[in-house]
Design a protein around this motif. Structure first.
Motif, short mmCIF file in Angstrom:
data_model
loop_
_atom_site.label_atom_id
_atom_site.label_comp_id
_atom_site.label_asym_id
_atom_site.label_seq_id
_atom_site.Cartn_x
_atom_site.Cartn_y
_atom_site.Cartn_z
N SER A 142 -2.13 -1.86 10.05
CA SER A 142 -0.85 -1.25 9.84
C SER A 142 -0.85 0.15 9.18
O SER A 142 -0.09 0.88 9.38
CB SER A 142 -0.05 -1.97 9.06
OG SER A 142 -0.51 -2.49 7.70
N HIS A 143 -1.92 0.22 8.57
CA HIS A 143 -2.06 1.88 7.82
C HIS A 143 -2.84 2.73 8.63
O HIS A 143 -3.28 3.76 8.13
CB HIS A 143 -2.41 1.80 6.53
CG HIS A 143 -1.46 1.12 5.48
ND1 HIS A 143 -1.08 -0.46 5.62
CD2 HIS A 143 -0.47 1.83 4.86
CE1 HIS A 143 -0.04 -0.37 4.54
NE2 HIS A 143 0.42 0.69 4.36
N PHE A 184 1.31 4.34 0.66
CA PHE A 184 0.59 5.51 1.39
C PHE A 184 1.81 5.99 2.21
O PHE A 184 2.43 5.28 3.14
CB PHE A 184 -0.59 5.42 2.28
CG PHE A 184 -1.66 4.56 1.49
CD1 PHE A 184 -2.20 5.27 0.31
CD2 PHE A 184 -2.28 3.52 1.87
CE1 PHE A 184 -3.19 4.80 -0.61
CE2 PHE A 184 -3.25 2.88 1.08
CZ PHE A 184 -3.70 3.69 -0.10
N LYS A 236 -3.59 -5.24 7.00
CA LYS A 236 -3.03 -4.23 6.22
C LYS A 236 -3.82 -2.74 6.48
O LYS A 236 -3.21 -1.64 6.93
CB LYS A 236 -3.48 -4.37 4.42
CG LYS A 236 -2.43 -5.25 4.05
CD LYS A 236 -2.78 -5.57 2.57
CE LYS A 236 -2.10 -6.82 2.00
NZ LYS A 236 -2.42 -6.94 0.55
N LYS A 265 -0.15 7.39 7.83
CA LYS A 265 -1.34 6.46 8.27
C LYS A 265 -2.49 7.33 8.48
O LYS A 265 -2.48 8.73 8.20
CB LYS A 265 -0.93 5.73 9.56
CG LYS A 265 0.41 4.97 9.42
CD LYS A 265 0.63 4.35 10.83
CE LYS A 265 1.71 3.50 10.64
NZ LYS A 265 2.04 2.61 12.02
N PHE A 310 1.17 -1.02 0.12
CA PHE A 310 -0.10 -0.03 0.04
C PHE A 310 0.99 1.18 0.14
O PHE A 310 1.67 1.36 1.06
CB PHE A 310 -0.89 0.01 1.16
CG PHE A 310 -2.12 -0.93 1.11
CD1 PHE A 310 -2.20 -1.99 0.18
CD2 PHE A 310 -3.01 -0.95 2.11
CE1 PHE A 310 -3.22 -2.70 0.11
CE2 PHE A 310 -4.13 -1.63 2.02
CZ PHE A 310 -4.34 -2.67 0.94
#
Length: 271
Positions: free
Chosen positions: A237-238, A207, A234, A210, A205
């Motif tokens: 974690s983001h 990004f 995921k 976050k 991902f």
């Protein structure tokens, strides 16, 4: 009508699941066959075997975009599962307003479809922040796998019927008449959203920061347990610590393996 054999259906659905996470069960066979008839005709294919080879051979990527557009479900509407928006306004945003550093509020609408959810979030933020809005960096990232759905979202044009669920003052403040029977979202609200095509099955991902809030509703019902668990990891974690994940009411998270704290039906918080 071009029939699809069991072997062809298995070949096609395994490809879709591996690359896009969508788990098309056997009972969807007739649906898939029906939705792809016109595509086969346009491509000059006499069988689904020919069509599958055509998709794999197309280096432009347009064939697979069309395939996913046809088999994915893009059903959504304004204020869907409205309790989530009430909770966001009454409980989540007050806390974030006090805790977010440098007024950099990051929200991801991870299954934007035709845009109704993302625009609902943008209008809610506009109303909540009020005169303070100009002080905030609060653009919403809205992604979807379907190119055609995103094109509809970017246009921001909806029928009288589609905007019926919205509060009257939102219709007055955030829409203007486009033509007979249709309304368009005001430009200042459309500009609050960044629409991008994105596949949730990507291994990485991209990004840089976050998110404080992620909405991914009514998508994981199409995934098997393993795919759903990996995606939830995921999302975890983001998200910033204390960030919120909103999912659909027909979806669940395996709380035994996930770090998410259950808050209320279909709402989870990262500890």
């Amino acid at each position: 009508m071009v029939e699809i054999t069991e072997k062809e259906f298995k070949q096609l659905t395994e490809y879709v699941k591996k690359n896009y996470g969508i788990n098309l069960k056997t009972e969807k066979k007739v649906l898939v066959m029906g939705r792809l008839q016109g595509v086969l005709l346009d491509a000059g294919c006499n069988s689904f075997t020919e069509y599958f080879k055509y998709v794999l051979a197309d280096r432009t990527g347009q064939a697979v975009i069309t395939l996913i557009d046809k088999i994915s479900t893009n059903h959504t509407f304004f204020m869907r599962e409205s309790g989530h928006f009430d909770f966001l306004r009454d409980h989540v945003l007050p806390g974030l307003k006090e805790s977010v550093h440098e007024k950099d509020l990051r929200i991801w609408c991870a299954a934007a479809s035709t845009g109704e959810e993302a625009y609902t979030l943008a209008m809610l933020l506009d109303e909540y922040l009020g005169p303070e809005k100009s002080w905030w960096d609060k653009k919403i990232l809205a992604t979807d796998i379907s190119q055609s759905a995103l094109e509809t979202a970017v246009r921001g044009i909806y029928s009288d019927e589609r905007i019926t669920p919205l509060p009257v003052h939102w219709k007055q403040n955030y829409f203007r008449r486009y033509d007979e029977g249709n309304w368009i979202v005001e430009g200042r609200i459309r500009n609050e959203i960044i629409f991008r095509k994105f596949n949730l099955m990507e291994s990485f991902f991209p990004f840089k920061k976050k998110f404080h809030v992620i909405f991914c509703r009514n998508v994981m019902i199409y995934f098997d347990n393993e795919t759903r668990d990996l995606l939830v990891d995921k999302f975890y974690s983001h998200l910033e610590s204390g960030g919120y994940l909103f999912i659909g009411h027909s979806e669940t998270i395996n709380r035994e393996r996930s770090g998410f704290q259950y808050i209320m039906p279909a709402v989870y918080r990262k500890n």
